[in-house]
Scaffold this active site. Structure first.
Site, PDB file in Angstrom:
ATOM      1  N   HIS A   1       0.863  -1.184   0.000  1.00  0.00           N
ATOM      2  CA  HIS A   1       0.000   0.000   0.000  1.00  0.00           C
ATOM      3  C   HIS A   1       0.901   1.235   0.000  1.00  0.00           C
ATOM      4  O   HIS A   1       1.965   1.231   0.637  1.00  0.00           O
ATOM      5  CB  HIS A   1      -0.868   0.060   1.268  1.00  0.00           C
ATOM      6  CG  HIS A   1      -2.137  -0.728   1.211  1.00  0.00           C
ATOM      7  ND1 HIS A   1      -2.639  -1.400   2.315  1.00  0.00           N
ATOM      8  CD2 HIS A   1      -3.038  -0.918   0.210  1.00  0.00           C
ATOM      9  CE1 HIS A   1      -3.786  -1.977   1.981  1.00  0.00           C
ATOM     10  NE2 HIS A   1      -4.050  -1.708   0.724  1.00  0.00           N
TER      11      HIS A   1
ATOM     12  N   CYS B   1      -2.108   2.982   8.947  1.00  0.00           N
ATOM     13  CA  CYS B   1      -3.199   2.076   8.564  1.00  0.00           C
ATOM     14  C   CYS B   1      -4.383   2.182   9.526  1.00  0.00           C
ATOM     15  O   CYS B   1      -5.524   1.958   9.134  1.00  0.00           O
ATOM     16  CB  CYS B   1      -2.723   0.631   8.557  1.00  0.00           C
ATOM     17  SG  CYS B   1      -1.363   0.298   7.450  1.00  0.00           S
TER      18      CYS B   1
END
Ligand code: ARG
Length: 296
Positions: free
Chosen positions: A183, A286
């Protein structure tokens, strides 16, 4: 703790006392049902035991740290059977009260899509249902007035056009090539926006060069010549998976080199250990979705 007033030439010569913390509003989710019951990134190993109470304790420290620095935290209820919901950065992407929902590439997390969109709608955000596959602020980062968007593992390149259309902003596509940094928010950290002649246009960022292909490294070099380039050792402990309010940068205590680089530039690193949540392949960023605009 000693904060040095080191003048740094290239990034505006700011010192710790000059960097100003900006108020942030974040969405978080208590890791009540956190575990590793499937493997969708290289960090996840079903055979390794996880400790949900440790995850809760570590997460609580992050929550308390944000609050103690004056930030506002909203909570979305955790749902049993959705162990990755703690990683709220993947819940969507929001600018000016407009929330683009998420459309996961991985079936294991698709059950989170509706709950996040429902939360945004219930909290006064204008919700845009996504068409193309993208994984929210995990892969989409606001850097000044520009949006940086990752692709290669989870989010699709097609989603970048949709993001540009929805928000009416330039989207810079960056190709992720190392599966450990699947990511964009594991490879780039946006530190603070920078005022240009026409208002906020640029941003100070830090990144992990090895996470990108040559072409994307070239783009980063050209657009962000003053960026902090973080060493592989700091990247490997998810050092870049950090949140920043423009002064305080919330990082893993294990990212010692990055810590020093931040201090040199006048930022104030704040250490929060989320080692338990790293079993799911996630860290500080996150667990943090920025809510920009919208009703309070
Ligand atoms: N287990 C989660 C997944 O693989 C971790 C998500 C990490 N989130 C992030 N914003 N990088 O989807």
């Amino acid at each position: 703790m000693s904060l040095q007033n080191t003048a740094v030439p290239s990034t505006g010569a700011a010192t710790a006392s000059e960097r100003v913390a900006q108020h942030r509003r974040y969405l978080m989710c208590r890791p009540q049902y956190f575990t590793v019951s499937y493997e969708i990134n290289p960090w996840m190993h079903k055979a390794e035991p996880t400790d949900t109470s440790n995850a809760l304790r570590q997460w609580q420290t992050l929550y308390d740290t944000y609050l103690s620095l004056g930030h506002e935290i909203e909570l979305i209820d955790p749902i049993e059977g959705l162990p990755d919901m703690v990683y709220t950065a993947n819940g969507g992407f929001i600018i000016d009260g407009k929330a683009l929902g998420v459309r996961f590439s991985v079936g294991e997390r698709r059950g989170e899509e509706r709950p996040f969109m429902d939360w945004f709608a219930a909290h006064g955000f204008e919700v845009v249902e996504p068409v193309a596959v993208q994984e929210g602020e995990g892969d989409i980062l606001l850097a000044g007035s520009t949006i940086l968007a990752g692709y290669g593992f989870r989010s699709s390149l097609e989603s970048h056009r949709e993001i540009a259309d929805v928000f009416g902003r330039e989207v810079v596509s960056l190709h992720l090539v190392n599966p450990d940094f699947y990511h964009l928010d594991t490879a780039i950290s946006v530190l603070d926006p920078v005022e240009g002649s026409g208002g906020v246009d640029k941003a100070n960022i830090a990144y992990l060069p090895g996470a990108f292909d040559d072409a994307s490294r070239g783009i980063l070099q050209e657009r962000f010549p003053d960026a902090i380039r973080v060493a592989d050792a700091d990247g490997a402990v998810f050092g870049l998976n950090s949140a920043s309010d423009g002064r305080n940068v919330f990082i893993s205590p294990r990212a010692t080199g990055y810590d020093a680089q931040l201090r040199e530039r006048g930022y104030h690193p704040v250490h929060v250990d989320l080692s338990e949540l790293l079993h799911g392949g996630g860290g500080i960023k996150c667990c943090t979705l920025e809510l920009r605009g919208g009703q309070r």
